[in-house]
Write a protein that holds these residues in place. Sequence first.
Motif, PDB file in Angstrom:
ATOM      1  N   GLN A  35      25.834  42.514  -3.369  1.00 16.12           N
ATOM      2  CA  GLN A  35      25.701  43.919  -3.836  1.00 16.12           C
ATOM      3  C   GLN A  35      26.630  44.156  -5.030  1.00 16.12           C
ATOM      4  O   GLN A  35      27.741  43.627  -5.052  1.00 16.12           O
ATOM      5  CB  GLN A  35      26.141  44.876  -2.731  1.00 16.12           C
ATOM      6  N   PRO A  36      26.203  44.989  -5.998  1.00 14.16           N
ATOM      7  CA  PRO A  36      27.129  45.334  -7.088  1.00 14.16           C
ATOM      8  C   PRO A  36      28.299  46.150  -6.524  1.00 14.16           C
ATOM      9  O   PRO A  36      28.077  47.106  -5.780  1.00 14.16           O
ATOM     10  CB  PRO A  36      26.285  46.200  -8.026  1.00 14.16           C
ATOM     11  N   ILE A  37      29.511  45.746  -6.848  1.00 12.86           N
ATOM     12  CA  ILE A  37      30.674  46.392  -6.232  1.00 12.86           C
ATOM     13  C   ILE A  37      30.753  47.877  -6.602  1.00 12.86           C
ATOM     14  O   ILE A  37      31.232  48.699  -5.831  1.00 12.86           O
ATOM     15  CB  ILE A  37      31.983  45.653  -6.590  1.00 12.86           C
ATOM     16  N   MET A  38      30.201  48.223  -7.795  1.00  9.09           N
ATOM     17  CA  MET A  38      30.277  49.633  -8.221  1.00  9.09           C
ATOM     18  C   MET A  38      29.412  50.542  -7.341  1.00  9.09           C
ATOM     19  O   MET A  38      29.618  51.740  -7.307  1.00  9.09           O
ATOM     20  CB  MET A  38      29.874  49.753  -9.680  1.00  9.09           C
ATOM     21  N   ASN A  39      28.423  49.929  -6.624  1.00 13.96           N
ATOM     22  CA  ASN A  39      27.604  50.734  -5.710  1.00 13.96           C
ATOM     23  C   ASN A  39      28.355  51.021  -4.419  1.00 13.96           C
ATOM     24  O   ASN A  39      28.012  51.929  -3.671  1.00 13.96           O
ATOM     25  CB  ASN A  39      26.325  49.989  -5.331  1.00 13.96           C
ATOM     26  N   LEU A  40      29.369  50.204  -4.151  1.00 11.21           N
ATOM     27  CA  LEU A  40      30.078  50.319  -2.868  1.00 11.21           C
ATOM     28  C   LEU A  40      31.420  51.022  -3.013  1.00 11.21           C
ATOM     29  O   LEU A  40      31.841  51.757  -2.142  1.00 11.21           O
ATOM     30  CB  LEU A  40      30.293  48.923  -2.270  1.00 11.21           C
ATOM     31  N   VAL A  41      32.110  50.758  -4.130  1.00  5.73           N
ATOM     32  CA  VAL A  41      33.376  51.460  -4.396  1.00  5.73           C
ATOM     33  C   VAL A  41      33.063  52.412  -5.551  1.00  5.73           C
ATOM     34  O   VAL A  41      32.997  52.006  -6.689  1.00  5.73           O
ATOM     35  CB  VAL A  41      34.499  50.470  -4.781  1.00  5.73           C
ATOM     36  N   ARG A  42      32.836  53.666  -5.184  1.00  2.00           N
ATOM     37  CA  ARG A  42      32.288  54.583  -6.188  1.00  2.00           C
ATOM     38  C   ARG A  42      33.314  55.461  -6.860  1.00  2.00           C
ATOM     39  O   ARG A  42      32.951  56.410  -7.556  1.00  2.00           O
ATOM     40  CB  ARG A  42      31.230  55.487  -5.533  1.00  2.00           C
ATOM     41  N   ARG A  43      34.605  55.191  -6.643  1.00  2.00           N
ATOM     42  CA  ARG A  43      35.626  56.032  -7.279  1.00  2.00           C
ATOM     43  C   ARG A  43      35.435  55.996  -8.786  1.00  2.00           C
ATOM     44  O   ARG A  43      35.375  54.911  -9.374  1.00  2.00           O
ATOM     45  CB  ARG A  43      37.024  55.517  -6.931  1.00  2.00           C
ATOM     46  N   PRO A  44      35.328  57.181  -9.441  1.00  2.00           N
ATOM     47  CA  PRO A  44      35.032  57.203 -10.878  1.00  2.00           C
ATOM     48  C   PRO A  44      36.018  56.368 -11.699  1.00  2.00           C
ATOM     49  O   PRO A  44      35.614  55.662 -12.618  1.00  2.00           O
ATOM     50  CB  PRO A  44      35.134  58.685 -11.242  1.00  2.00           C
ATOM     51  N   GLU A  45      37.321  56.421 -11.333  1.00  2.00           N
ATOM     52  CA  GLU A  45      38.297  55.663 -12.120  1.00  2.00           C
ATOM     53  C   GLU A  45      38.082  54.158 -11.982  1.00  2.00           C
ATOM     54  O   GLU A  45      38.282  53.407 -12.935  1.00  2.00           O
ATOM     55  CB  GLU A  45      39.732  56.063 -11.758  1.00  2.00           C
ATOM     56  N   PHE A  46      37.588  53.729 -10.794  1.00  2.00           N
ATOM     57  CA  PHE A  46      37.344  52.302 -10.578  1.00  2.00           C
ATOM     58  C   PHE A  46      36.128  51.854 -11.406  1.00  2.00           C
ATOM     59  O   PHE A  46      36.165  50.826 -12.089  1.00  2.00           O
ATOM     60  CB  PHE A  46      37.106  52.056  -9.080  1.00  2.00           C
ATOM     61  N   VAL A  47      35.061  52.667 -11.342  1.00  2.00           N
ATOM     62  CA  VAL A  47      33.832  52.339 -12.080  1.00  2.00           C
ATOM     63  C   VAL A  47      34.137  52.290 -13.579  1.00  2.00           C
ATOM     64  O   VAL A  47      33.767  51.346 -14.286  1.00  2.00           O
ATOM     65  CB  VAL A  47      32.730  53.379 -11.760  1.00  2.00           C
ATOM     66  N   ALA A  48      34.893  53.299 -14.064  1.00  2.00           N
ATOM     67  CA  ALA A  48      35.215  53.354 -15.502  1.00  2.00           C
ATOM     68  C   ALA A  48      36.051  52.136 -15.909  1.00  2.00           C
ATOM     69  O   ALA A  48      35.830  51.546 -16.969  1.00  2.00           O
ATOM     70  CB  ALA A  48      35.977  54.647 -15.804  1.00  2.00           C
ATOM     71  N   TYR A  49      36.958  51.728 -15.024  1.00  2.00           N
ATOM     72  CA  TYR A  49      37.846  50.591 -15.321  1.00  2.00           C
ATOM     73  C   TYR A  49      37.033  49.305 -15.462  1.00  2.00           C
ATOM     74  O   TYR A  49      37.195  48.544 -16.408  1.00  2.00           O
ATOM     75  CB  TYR A  49      38.855  50.460 -14.181  1.00  2.00           C
ATOM     76  N   LEU A  50      36.095  49.086 -14.512  1.00  2.00           N
ATOM     77  CA  LEU A  50      35.276  47.865 -14.583  1.00  2.00           C
ATOM     78  C   LEU A  50      34.369  47.890 -15.805  1.00  2.00           C
ATOM     79  O   LEU A  50      34.179  46.882 -16.472  1.00  2.00           O
ATOM     80  CB  LEU A  50      34.422  47.735 -13.329  1.00  2.00           C
ATOM     81  N   LYS A  51      33.816  49.084 -16.103  1.00  2.00           N
ATOM     82  CA  LYS A  51      32.888  49.179 -17.244  1.00  2.00           C
ATOM     83  C   LYS A  51      33.619  48.963 -18.558  1.00  2.00           C
ATOM     84  O   LYS A  51      33.113  48.313 -19.465  1.00  2.00           O
ATOM     85  CB  LYS A  51      32.190  50.541 -17.241  1.00  2.00           C
ATOM     86  N   ALA A  52      34.843  49.514 -18.650  1.00  2.00           N
ATOM     87  CA  ALA A  52      35.591  49.384 -19.916  1.00  2.00           C
ATOM     88  C   ALA A  52      35.997  47.931 -20.156  1.00  2.00           C
ATOM     89  O   ALA A  52      36.176  47.507 -21.297  1.00  2.00           O
ATOM     90  CB  ALA A  52      36.821  50.278 -19.870  1.00  2.00           C
TER      91      ALA A  52
END
Length: 430
Positions: A141-158
Amino acid sequence: MSGELIRAVLLACLAALIALPVGHFAAPWMGWTLFCVSLGLQLAFHFRNFARLDRWSRAPVVDASLEGAGAWDGVFGRLYRHEKDLRAQIDQRDREIAMLIAAGQALTDGVVLLDRNDQILFCNRTAEMQLGLVIRTDRGQPIMNLVRRPEFVAYLKAADFTQPLTLRSDRAEDRVLSIYVIPYAGDRRLMQIKDVTQTDRLDRMRRDFVANVSHELRTPLTVLAGFLETLQEIEVDRDERMRYLSLMSEQSQRMQSIVQDLLTLSSIESAPPPENELVDMATLLDKLRRDAEALSGGKHQIVVDSDGRGDLRGSAAELTSAFGNLVGNAVRYTPAGGTVRLVWKASPQGAEFAVEDTGIGIDPKHIPRLTERFYRVDRGRSRDAGGTGLGLAIVKHSLNRHQAQLDITSTPGKGSRFAARFPASRVADA
Ligand code: ADP
């Protein structure tokens, strides 16, 4: 295989040599039949072995069942050894992978392996707990689907991983996680998750402490500086000067008390475990009563409630100072006419020293924070009573060092009870 070819040709020649005289002297059909039968037998032999090989290659089993005759025996032997070596190598790899996974599981840091699309390849148990993942169902599973904290998603995307990400854990709100992302094997990522709750708390405490000390010392210093400036610039009469000097002396005493309490705190923090002196409780209770009476100046009734049994083991100086702090508070926070009771009870199971007063009491919401450094219910009242806000912090620390607990119960307007509970190991002659 060339040996087998020669062998096949020789066998065919032998069959022809036997078939020729038979065909010549008996009948030609008999010679041909003999020749064909011998060739047929050879073919059957090879087909049989080939069929065996075919069967075995579909489900190779490493046992001794793959046996053949002639050249087939050599072929089967080599295949068998090859398969056996391969199995041994696979077993060895499996064991190594299992060891690596076990090592990953044993890590106290969380570890998550991600592929190029940030899908989970592996995560250890610590990471499961920290991020609320379940590897059995979340693998792939994509981790961003499971850990949805905005700061976490933004960190991985950046994808800028020069600094770790600090994340307050989703599950237990009070946990603080520090997440490091380390690229590996080309486009894969390894996430290392450290639980920094404790360090974060200590950091915050240190910052608060420095801010508090500065604030506490700044107030009397400002007052002192103000008076000094006035005295330097303005002519004041003798009475006024005496008043200023007495106020200045009050402030400098206040600073001295703060510094003294800070030194006491730091010395018990860095001191080795307390000694095991025998602390005579009858003597100590008597001293505490006399100190309380002196502090009260006859405005309170001081009562000692003890059956005279049992003593304590520990540092006499630390226990005297801790109990003295509790008694001092009881006198200072009890209006004139009130009662302060010193209670001592010891049994083979443990002992309790308690100070009960009929004073102003404490709102329950403040009780859990009373032992924090500089925490005061009413700053002005504490200052007027000569408090530094460090007394109960020192008490708690000293008691902890004696494996004792401080229990506080209080009713606003009625009074308070501060009890130090000691384990049996700290009690003598109960
Ligand atoms: P302080 O030097 O201000 O007395 P302490 O650490 O000894 O600091 O106590 C912290 C706070 O707890 C005090 O400011 C006061 O508000 C409250 N407190 C302590 N003891 C008592 C008591 N016996 N009755 C009421 N309030 C108390």
